[in-house]
Motif scaffolding. Sequence first.
Motif, PDB file in Angstrom:
ATOM      1  N   ARG A 354      -4.093  32.241   3.333  1.00  0.00           N
ATOM      2  CA  ARG A 354      -3.139  33.312   3.046  1.00  0.00           C
ATOM      3  C   ARG A 354      -2.122  32.878   2.000  1.00  0.00           C
ATOM      4  O   ARG A 354      -1.550  31.797   2.072  1.00  0.00           O
ATOM      5  CB  ARG A 354      -2.408  33.713   4.337  1.00  0.00           C
ATOM      6  CG  ARG A 354      -1.327  34.777   4.127  1.00  0.00           C
ATOM      7  CD  ARG A 354      -0.557  35.001   5.408  1.00  0.00           C
ATOM      8  NE  ARG A 354       0.521  35.964   5.221  1.00  0.00           N
ATOM      9  CZ  ARG A 354       1.724  35.680   4.759  1.00  0.00           C
ATOM     10  NH1 ARG A 354       2.019  34.423   4.444  1.00  0.00           N
ATOM     11  NH2 ARG A 354       2.632  36.627   4.606  1.00  0.00           N
ATOM     12  N   CYS A 355      -1.884  33.757   1.046  1.00  0.00           N
ATOM     13  CA  CYS A 355      -0.842  33.505   0.042  1.00  0.00           C
ATOM     14  C   CYS A 355       0.511  33.725   0.691  1.00  0.00           C
ATOM     15  O   CYS A 355       0.792  34.823   1.207  1.00  0.00           O
ATOM     16  CB  CYS A 355      -1.000  34.447  -1.150  1.00  0.00           C
ATOM     17  SG  CYS A 355       0.347  34.302  -2.362  1.00  0.00           S
ATOM     18  N   PRO A 356       1.387  32.721   0.700  1.00  0.00           N
ATOM     19  CA  PRO A 356       2.693  32.876   1.362  1.00  0.00           C
ATOM     20  C   PRO A 356       3.644  33.797   0.603  1.00  0.00           C
ATOM     21  O   PRO A 356       4.705  34.141   1.130  1.00  0.00           O
ATOM     22  CB  PRO A 356       3.230  31.444   1.410  1.00  0.00           C
ATOM     23  CG  PRO A 356       2.538  30.723   0.309  1.00  0.00           C
ATOM     24  CD  PRO A 356       1.188  31.359   0.170  1.00  0.00           C
ATOM     25  N   ASN A 365      -9.516  31.237  -2.762  1.00  0.00           N
ATOM     26  CA  ASN A 365      -8.277  30.858  -3.443  1.00  0.00           C
ATOM     27  C   ASN A 365      -7.925  29.389  -3.236  1.00  0.00           C
ATOM     28  O   ASN A 365      -7.140  28.830  -3.997  1.00  0.00           O
ATOM     29  CB  ASN A 365      -7.113  31.723  -2.939  1.00  0.00           C
ATOM     30  CG  ASN A 365      -7.163  33.133  -3.511  1.00  0.00           C
ATOM     31  OD1 ASN A 365      -7.907  33.404  -4.449  1.00  0.00           O
ATOM     32  ND2 ASN A 365      -6.365  34.024  -2.935  1.00  0.00           N
ATOM     33  N   ARG A 366      -8.500  28.773  -2.209  1.00  0.00           N
ATOM     34  CA  ARG A 366      -8.205  27.371  -1.930  1.00  0.00           C
ATOM     35  C   ARG A 366      -9.300  26.481  -2.507  1.00  0.00           C
ATOM     36  O   ARG A 366     -10.461  26.614  -2.165  1.00  0.00           O
ATOM     37  CB  ARG A 366      -8.096  27.139  -0.424  1.00  0.00           C
ATOM     38  CG  ARG A 366      -7.718  25.717  -0.064  1.00  0.00           C
ATOM     39  CD  ARG A 366      -7.746  25.504   1.441  1.00  0.00           C
ATOM     40  NE  ARG A 366      -7.272  24.183   1.788  1.00  0.00           N
ATOM     41  CZ  ARG A 366      -7.316  23.666   3.019  1.00  0.00           C
ATOM     42  NH1 ARG A 366      -7.819  24.386   4.013  1.00  0.00           N
ATOM     43  NH2 ARG A 366      -6.869  22.455   3.246  1.00  0.00           N
ATOM     44  N   CYS A 377      -4.343  37.283  -6.659  1.00  0.00           N
ATOM     45  CA  CYS A 377      -3.657  38.573  -6.709  1.00  0.00           C
ATOM     46  C   CYS A 377      -2.321  38.480  -7.457  1.00  0.00           C
ATOM     47  O   CYS A 377      -2.077  39.222  -8.401  1.00  0.00           O
ATOM     48  CB  CYS A 377      -3.433  39.089  -5.288  1.00  0.00           C
ATOM     49  SG  CYS A 377      -2.629  40.702  -5.185  1.00  0.00           S
ATOM     50  N   CYS A 378      -1.472  37.523  -7.042  1.00  0.00           N
ATOM     51  CA  CYS A 378      -0.146  37.421  -7.665  1.00  0.00           C
ATOM     52  C   CYS A 378      -0.013  36.189  -8.554  1.00  0.00           C
ATOM     53  O   CYS A 378       1.007  36.022  -9.231  1.00  0.00           O
ATOM     54  CB  CYS A 378       0.951  37.411  -6.609  1.00  0.00           C
ATOM     55  SG  CYS A 378       0.998  35.897  -5.594  1.00  0.00           S
ATOM     56  N   GLY A 414      -7.915  42.758   1.850  1.00  0.00           N
ATOM     57  CA  GLY A 414      -7.659  41.323   1.722  1.00  0.00           C
ATOM     58  C   GLY A 414      -6.203  40.965   1.862  1.00  0.00           C
ATOM     59  O   GLY A 414      -5.802  39.843   1.588  1.00  0.00           O
ATOM     60  N   LYS A 415      -5.370  41.933   2.279  1.00  0.00           N
ATOM     61  CA  LYS A 415      -3.959  41.637   2.507  1.00  0.00           C
ATOM     62  C   LYS A 415      -3.738  41.319   3.983  1.00  0.00           C
ATOM     63  O   LYS A 415      -4.460  41.819   4.844  1.00  0.00           O
ATOM     64  CB  LYS A 415      -3.091  42.837   2.105  1.00  0.00           C
ATOM     65  CG  LYS A 415      -3.027  43.095   0.601  1.00  0.00           C
ATOM     66  CD  LYS A 415      -2.294  41.993  -0.124  1.00  0.00           C
ATOM     67  CE  LYS A 415      -2.140  42.315  -1.598  1.00  0.00           C
ATOM     68  NZ  LYS A 415      -1.157  43.369  -1.844  1.00  0.00           N
TER      69      LYS A 415
END
Length: 421
Positions: A354-356, A365-366, A377-378, A414-415
């Motif tokens: 999860r993106c903090p 993403n990892r 995403c960001c 995916g959120k």
Amino acid sequence: MADTVKTMKLHIHMDDSDISSVEYMTEQYRLACNFVSQYIFDHDFPMSSVTLSNRLYQTIRSEFGLKSQMAQSAIRTVTARYDGIRTQMREKPYKFKDIYTNKWHCIYRNLNWLQKPVLFSRPQADLVRNRDYSFVTDQKTNTTYLSLNTLDGRIKVTFDVPACFSDYFDGTWSFGTGKIVSLKDEWYFHIPVTRKNDIEFDKDQVKHVVGIDRGLRYLMTTYNEKDQTSFYSGEAVCRKKDTFNKVRAELQSKGTKSAKRALKRISGRENRWMSDVNHCLSKTLVDTYGSNTLFVMEDLTDVSFDENLRSRNSKQRNELRSWSFYQLEQFLTYKTEEVGSKVIQVSPEYTSQRCPKCGRIHKANRDHDSHLYTCDCCGYQANDDQVGAMNIQLLGTLWISGNENPKFRISEQGKAIRPTS
């Protein structure tokens, strides 16, 4: 409020006559334990101490020469060992993968899964306070002795006085059943001491919430409410574990009796070293943050079956399985309770994905090779262990707010959905 439990370890000194008495007692006690263990195994695991005492007490007294209290202690020693094994089996069920459906299945085990009775191979004896052991002081010399009951009568022995010895006699500590053991021809007496905690953790008084991500590259990565991250390198630990593994492999390949004896020595040495590392890590955290701190850890009960673990090579899997994550949690728990802090466990789901910043959950993403998390995403980037600690810290904050079981869930987009009980 949990009690504080510690173990006072005394290095005792005896002359040849006393050593002979203690060796005989501990050997007879060991044989009695194996006798009780075999009976339990052969009779469908009766675990009631009263039932076993009614059936075995007289036999233990006559065949092994144990005194009344020691005979009862031998029964309790064996049932405690079986209780521990039963708990481990319940917490770590047997898991297997169906080759046809590619799904994992879980079977909960009990003592009937044991193939042979528990074996007590190390001479030992459990001694009850004020019945089998006590402390006596010579008023003339002001010397404190340890009085031990043996099968040949009581003996008085000297011991190395630990720095905190007098603290345990301030009236706030109670002494439990001690255990006498031998290590490298030296004798030790271990006494559990218990004290009721006067400081109670209060959610409303929390000053710090610290997320702790555990691993091998970094033994701990911590993140707190002030956006401060600390890394505790595991490089030196991994090198030492590699050394232990190489020596162990060489000895196992020999298979001789002397090699097996050496394997036992190495195992004890490695366990003591691991305990010291975990003690230092937990002490560092408590000294850094002090009282009114919530320490948040992932629940790693089934770490050996984690999807991430199955994707790693055999060396990494062995390292993760052999590292004592649970012991670190135990040490930190009792140290925090002494100062009015607390340790909680939270769900490990998606904490590393999860993106903090934006809450996007995406496994890709990892990057495990570069240890970098990059949100698609960001665009947020950070060390992957730091990201894990940040998400764990957030779950702790939600626990403080009243969510008793916070965890991350994923939406179709995916959120992350707001953590719920």
